[in-house]
Structure formats: structure tokens, C-alpha cells
Scaffold this motif. Structure first.
Motif, mmCIF file in Angstrom:
data_model
loop_
_atom_site.group_PDB
_atom_site.id
_atom_site.type_symbol
_atom_site.label_atom_id
_atom_site.label_comp_id
_atom_site.label_asym_id
_atom_site.label_seq_id
_atom_site.Cartn_x
_atom_site.Cartn_y
_atom_site.Cartn_z
ATOM 1 N N VAL A 62 30.288 25.086 -60.586
ATOM 2 C CA VAL A 62 28.952 25.434 -60.074
ATOM 3 C C VAL A 62 29.011 26.237 -58.782
ATOM 4 O O VAL A 62 27.975 26.694 -58.293
ATOM 5 N N LYS A 63 30.200 26.413 -58.241
ATOM 6 C CA LYS A 63 30.349 27.115 -56.963
ATOM 7 C C LYS A 63 29.775 28.523 -57.068
ATOM 8 O O LYS A 63 30.051 29.250 -58.023
ATOM 9 N N THR A 76 15.276 13.500 -47.979
ATOM 10 C CA THR A 76 15.389 14.123 -49.293
ATOM 11 C C THR A 76 16.607 15.036 -49.341
ATOM 12 O O THR A 76 16.898 15.758 -48.380
ATOM 13 N N VAL A 77 17.289 14.995 -50.473
ATOM 14 C CA VAL A 77 18.376 15.925 -50.736
ATOM 15 C C VAL A 77 17.966 16.783 -51.930
ATOM 16 O O VAL A 77 17.299 16.306 -52.852
ATOM 17 N N TYR A 78 18.365 18.035 -51.882
ATOM 18 C CA TYR A 78 17.982 19.008 -52.915
ATOM 19 C C TYR A 78 19.222 19.585 -53.583
ATOM 20 O O TYR A 78 20.296 19.649 -52.988
ATOM 21 N N LEU A 79 19.029 20.043 -54.797
ATOM 22 C CA LEU A 79 20.056 20.823 -55.478
ATOM 23 C C LEU A 79 19.368 22.045 -56.074
ATOM 24 O O LEU A 79 18.621 21.931 -57.041
ATOM 25 N N GLN A 80 19.601 23.190 -55.455
ATOM 26 C CA GLN A 80 19.086 24.451 -55.980
ATOM 27 C C GLN A 80 20.077 24.975 -56.995
ATOM 28 O O GLN A 80 21.244 25.186 -56.666
ATOM 29 N N MET A 81 19.603 25.178 -58.217
ATOM 30 C CA MET A 81 20.479 25.604 -59.296
ATOM 31 C C MET A 81 20.019 26.971 -59.792
ATOM 32 O O MET A 81 18.898 27.106 -60.300
ATOM 33 N N ASP A 82 20.854 27.961 -59.606
ATOM 34 C CA ASP A 82 20.553 29.339 -60.031
ATOM 35 C C ASP A 82 21.532 29.776 -61.110
ATOM 36 O O ASP A 82 22.586 29.160 -61.298
ATOM 37 N N SER A 83 21.180 30.843 -61.796
ATOM 38 C CA SER A 83 22.045 31.390 -62.856
ATOM 39 C C SER A 83 22.501 30.302 -63.808
ATOM 40 O O SER A 83 23.692 30.180 -64.139
#
Length: 118
Positions: A62-63, A76-83
Motif C-alpha cells: 500500500v506504500k 480519531t485515526v484515518y486511513l486515506q486510500m487512493d488508487s
């Protein structure tokens, strides 16, 4: 007792984006390292990303596509996931970790489904 509640999963086409959120409660959020893991059908749970006092780490898969961040004011913790790719399809779990007196304590959310269509 630590509680974690994830949200933000859903169905998205390949190449699209999603942002996952995990709200932490029950203890002092800033004292915990936070992470994201995922589990695809018939596969073991695997590490995705971690954040601890400003230091981040990512799985090779995922890098460059995913970004973990946290907002201590909102616990809050987030995970932005692109492509996103179809291989990213899984249930995504939030993890909180603390280490005290040599012992490690892990807490998990209930998970949120991410489905990426080709």
C-alpha cells in the motif's frame, strides 16, 4: 476500556478513493499507537499501516497509495486510500496498542468492509 469504531468503508471502482475513520474512546488517545489491518476472505489478517507519535509505517503493498493520519483532538485515526485495486478488497480493522511494564495490549474495532470492483 478502549473502544474503537470504524466507518467509511464501501464499494468503489478500481482507481478510486476511500477514507476510513476510527473513533477511539475509553482512554487517552494520544498514549496509543494506532494501526490499520485488513483481512480478505480466506486469508489471514495483515498489517496495512501504523502511526505512533508522528512516525508512520506501511505495508509494501500500500506504500505510496495509502496514508495514515490521526487527530488527537478528535481521538480519531484515518486511513486515506487512493488508487484502489481489487486486491485491496477486505475487511479493514482499526487497532490501538499500548505497552506498559513490558506488556503489550491490543484493542480492535469491529471492522469495515471495503470492496473494490474492477
Amino acid at each position: 476500556q478502549v473502544q474503537l469504531v470504524e466507518s467509511g468503508g464501501g464499494l468503489v471502482q478500481a482507481g478510486g478513493s476511500l477514507r476510513l475513520s476510527c473513533v477511539f474512546s475509553g482512554r487517552t488517545f494520544s498514549s496509543y499507537a494506532m494501526g490499520w489491518f485488513r483481512q480478505a476472505p480466506e486469508k489471514e489478517r495483515e498489517f496495512v499501516a501504523t502511526e505512533n507519535r508522528g512516525t508512520t509505517g506501511y505495508a509494501d503493498s500500500v506504500k505510496g497509495r495509502f496514508t495514515i493520519s490521526r487527530d488527537n483532538a478528535k481521538s480519531t485515526v484515518y486511513l486515506q486510500m487512493d488508487s484502489l485495486k481489487p486486491d485491496d478488497t477486505a475487511v479493514y480493522f482499526c487497532q490501538a496498542r499500548s505497552t506498559r511494564l513490558g506488556f503489550t495490549y491490543d484493542y480492535w474495532g469491529q471492522g469495515t468492509q471495503v470492496t473494490v470492483s474492477s
